[in-house]
Design a protein around this motif. Structure first.
Motif, PDB file in Angstrom:
ATOM      1  N   ARG A  27      40.030  48.059  75.435  1.00 45.59           N
ATOM      2  CA  ARG A  27      40.987  48.686  74.514  1.00 45.59           C
ATOM      3  C   ARG A  27      42.241  47.836  74.314  1.00 45.59           C
ATOM      4  N   ASN A  28      42.718  47.200  75.371  1.00 49.29           N
ATOM      5  CA  ASN A  28      44.028  46.549  75.319  1.00 49.29           C
ATOM      6  C   ASN A  28      44.001  45.041  75.081  1.00 49.29           C
ATOM      7  N   TYR A  29      42.832  44.468  74.996  1.00 49.02           N
ATOM      8  CA  TYR A  29      42.727  43.034  74.742  1.00 49.02           C
ATOM      9  C   TYR A  29      41.798  42.756  73.556  1.00 49.02           C
ATOM     10  N   PRO A  30      42.163  43.284  72.370  1.00 44.32           N
ATOM     11  CA  PRO A  30      41.318  42.997  71.204  1.00 44.32           C
ATOM     12  C   PRO A  30      41.307  41.491  70.936  1.00 44.32           C
ATOM     13  N   GLY A  31      40.141  40.994  70.568  1.00 43.86           N
ATOM     14  CA  GLY A  31      40.011  39.566  70.303  1.00 43.86           C
ATOM     15  C   GLY A  31      39.703  38.733  71.531  1.00 43.86           C
ATOM     16  N   ALA A  32      39.621  39.385  72.707  1.00 43.27           N
ATOM     17  CA  ALA A  32      39.335  38.657  73.946  1.00 43.27           C
ATOM     18  C   ALA A  32      37.837  38.384  74.068  1.00 43.27           C
ATOM     19  N   TYR A  33      37.526  37.447  74.936  1.00 47.75           N
ATOM     20  CA  TYR A  33      36.144  37.107  75.252  1.00 47.75           C
ATOM     21  C   TYR A  33      35.803  37.698  76.613  1.00 47.75           C
ATOM     22  N   PHE A  34      34.676  38.368  76.695  1.00 48.43           N
ATOM     23  CA  PHE A  34      34.215  38.994  77.930  1.00 48.43           C
ATOM     24  C   PHE A  34      32.858  38.376  78.250  1.00 48.43           C
ATOM     25  N   TRP A  35      32.832  37.509  79.259  1.00 48.21           N
ATOM     26  CA  TRP A  35      31.652  36.722  79.565  1.00 48.21           C
ATOM     27  C   TRP A  35      31.118  36.987  80.966  1.00 48.21           C
ATOM     28  N   VAL A  36      29.807  36.846  81.117  1.00 53.91           N
ATOM     29  CA  VAL A  36      29.154  36.739  82.413  1.00 53.91           C
ATOM     30  C   VAL A  36      29.051  35.247  82.701  1.00 53.91           C
ATOM     31  N   ILE A  37      29.366  34.855  83.925  1.00 53.27           N
ATOM     32  CA  ILE A  37      29.225  33.459  84.351  1.00 53.27           C
ATOM     33  C   ILE A  37      27.841  33.324  84.980  1.00 53.27           C
ATOM     34  N   GLU A  38      27.080  32.349  84.495  1.00 53.24           N
ATOM     35  CA  GLU A  38      25.747  32.098  85.036  1.00 53.24           C
ATOM     36  C   GLU A  38      25.688  30.693  85.619  1.00 53.24           C
ATOM     37  N   LEU A  39      25.095  30.603  86.786  1.00 58.18           N
ATOM     38  CA  LEU A  39      24.808  29.317  87.431  1.00 58.18           C
ATOM     39  C   LEU A  39      23.311  29.129  87.291  1.00 58.18           C
ATOM     40  N   ASP A  40      22.924  28.160  86.477  1.00 56.07           N
ATOM     41  CA  ASP A  40      21.534  28.017  86.056  1.00 56.07           C
ATOM     42  C   ASP A  40      21.122  29.346  85.407  1.00 56.07           C
ATOM     43  N   THR A  41      20.290  30.140  86.031  1.00 61.77           N
ATOM     44  CA  THR A  41      19.901  31.420  85.421  1.00 61.77           C
ATOM     45  C   THR A  41      20.390  32.620  86.223  1.00 61.77           C
ATOM     46  N   LYS A  42      21.188  32.379  87.253  1.00 59.37           N
ATOM     47  CA  LYS A  42      21.675  33.449  88.132  1.00 59.37           C
ATOM     48  C   LYS A  42      23.066  33.897  87.697  1.00 59.37           C
ATOM     49  N   GLN A  43      23.243  35.214  87.529  1.00 59.43           N
ATOM     50  CA  GLN A  43      24.558  35.756  87.182  1.00 59.43           C
ATOM     51  C   GLN A  43      25.423  35.768  88.438  1.00 59.43           C
ATOM     52  N   ILE A  44      26.537  35.042  88.390  1.00 59.71           N
ATOM     53  CA  ILE A  44      27.357  34.875  89.593  1.00 59.71           C
ATOM     54  C   ILE A  44      28.799  35.352  89.438  1.00 59.71           C
ATOM     55  N   GLY A  45      29.191  35.746  88.228  1.00 59.85           N
ATOM     56  CA  GLY A  45      30.577  36.161  88.067  1.00 59.85           C
ATOM     57  C   GLY A  45      30.877  36.625  86.659  1.00 59.85           C
ATOM     58  N   ARG A  46      32.163  36.868  86.440  1.00 55.50           N
ATOM     59  CA  ARG A  46      32.623  37.268  85.119  1.00 55.50           C
ATOM     60  C   ARG A  46      33.912  36.538  84.800  1.00 55.50           C
ATOM     61  N   LEU A  47      34.114  36.281  83.529  1.00 54.46           N
ATOM     62  CA  LEU A  47      35.350  35.680  83.037  1.00 54.46           C
ATOM     63  C   LEU A  47      35.739  36.423  81.784  1.00 54.46           C
ATOM     64  N   TYR A  48      36.931  37.024  81.824  1.00 55.40           N
ATOM     65  CA  TYR A  48      37.481  37.707  80.669  1.00 55.40           C
ATOM     66  C   TYR A  48      38.708  36.908  80.261  1.00 55.40           C
ATOM     67  N   LEU A  49      38.749  36.493  79.007  1.00 51.18           N
ATOM     68  CA  LEU A  49      39.761  35.537  78.563  1.00 51.18           C
ATOM     69  C   LEU A  49      40.260  35.878  77.167  1.00 51.18           C
ATOM     70  N   HIS A  50      41.566  35.786  76.993  1.00 54.24           N
ATOM     71  CA  HIS A  50      42.176  35.917  75.662  1.00 54.24           C
ATOM     72  C   HIS A  50      42.873  34.599  75.377  1.00 54.24           C
ATOM     73  N   THR A  51      42.439  33.904  74.322  1.00 52.50           N
ATOM     74  CA  THR A  51      42.976  32.564  74.048  1.00 52.50           C
ATOM     75  C   THR A  51      44.247  32.576  73.208  1.00 52.50           C
ATOM     76  N   ASP A  52      44.644  33.756  72.726  1.00 51.72           N
ATOM     77  CA  ASP A  52      45.878  33.842  71.936  1.00 51.72           C
ATOM     78  C   ASP A  52      46.605  35.146  72.245  1.00 51.72           C
ATOM     79  N   TYR A  53      46.770  35.417  73.527  1.00 49.26           N
ATOM     80  CA  TYR A  53      47.393  36.675  73.949  1.00 49.26           C
ATOM     81  C   TYR A  53      48.853  36.701  73.511  1.00 49.26           C
ATOM     82  N   GLN A  54      49.223  37.746  72.808  1.00 50.48           N
ATOM     83  CA  GLN A  54      50.566  37.927  72.269  1.00 50.48           C
ATOM     84  C   GLN A  54      51.026  36.711  71.460  1.00 50.48           C
ATOM     85  N   SER A  55      50.069  36.009  70.889  1.00 45.66           N
ATOM     86  CA  SER A  55      50.316  34.822  70.051  1.00 45.66           C
ATOM     87  C   SER A  55      51.089  33.722  70.761  1.00 45.66           C
ATOM     88  N   LYS A  56      51.013  33.702  72.099  1.00 46.15           N
ATOM     89  CA  LYS A  56      51.807  32.683  72.789  1.00 46.15           C
ATOM     90  C   LYS A  56      51.187  32.101  74.045  1.00 46.15           C
TER      91      LYS A  56
END
Length: 167
Positions: free
Chosen positions: A63-92
């Motif tokens: 809800r609070n991070y529109p435009g963000a990327y929500f990814w699963v991190i995979e090592l080869d084919t194994k799911q090992i983590g998550r990365l949630y990233l906003h590349t232009d948060y508050q335009s700054k």
């Protein structure tokens, strides 16, 4: 956006509904120490608490991070983590909303490698890279080693840490 990762064995893919049990497991791994401090709670109560906290966090992020990327991190084919990233948060800034690596994959330079890649991306975008870190989170040591500095504090618990590219 595609985040360029230097480790050729790592991949990022968007989260899907089918990932929710895995994302819950990742979240629970970050709260394990907390749950050990409530030994009088039965396991079912701990799991219900963690599940509720995870759902609240997940909904908050969506809800609070529109435009963000929500990814699963995979090592080869194994799911090992998550990365949630906003590349232009508050335009700054580039904001790491969350990065979690499952315990069995920690301390293998995976998280540090991803953070280095994020630092490169932020430098290319000419923006600071920021993340909120709980004061007791062991990963805070990694952020410090990588040159992140605490720039603010909320409720004595959450530290907003920042990395800036210097020429």
């Amino acid at each position: 956006m595609t985040l360029k990762l230097t480790n050729p064995s790592l991949f990022l893919r968007p989260i899907e509904e089918k990932d929710m049990p895995l994302l819950l497991e990742m979240y629970a791994s970050t709260r394990k120490d907390e749950m050990e401090r409530v030994p009088n709670w039965p396991e079912i109560m701990k799991m219900e608490f963690i599940s509720g906290q995870f759902r609240a966090q997940h909904e908050h992020y969506q809800r609070n991070y529109p435009g963000a990327y929500f990814w699963v991190i995979e090592l080869d084919t194994k799911q090992i983590g998550r990365l949630y990233l906003h590349t232009d948060y508050q335009s700054k800034e580039v904001r790491i909303i969350d990065i979690t690596i499952l315990p069995e994959f920690r301390n293998r330079k995976i998280g540090g490698g991803i953070l280095s890649d994020l630092m490169t991306t932020a430098a290319e975008m000419q923006k600071p890279l920021r993340i909120h870190v709980e004061s007791f989170n062991p990963a805070k040591n990694l952020y410090n080693r990588l040159g992140f500095k605490k720039i603010s504090e909320t409720n004595g618990v959450y530290h907003l840490m920042e990395w800036k590219h210097t020429i």
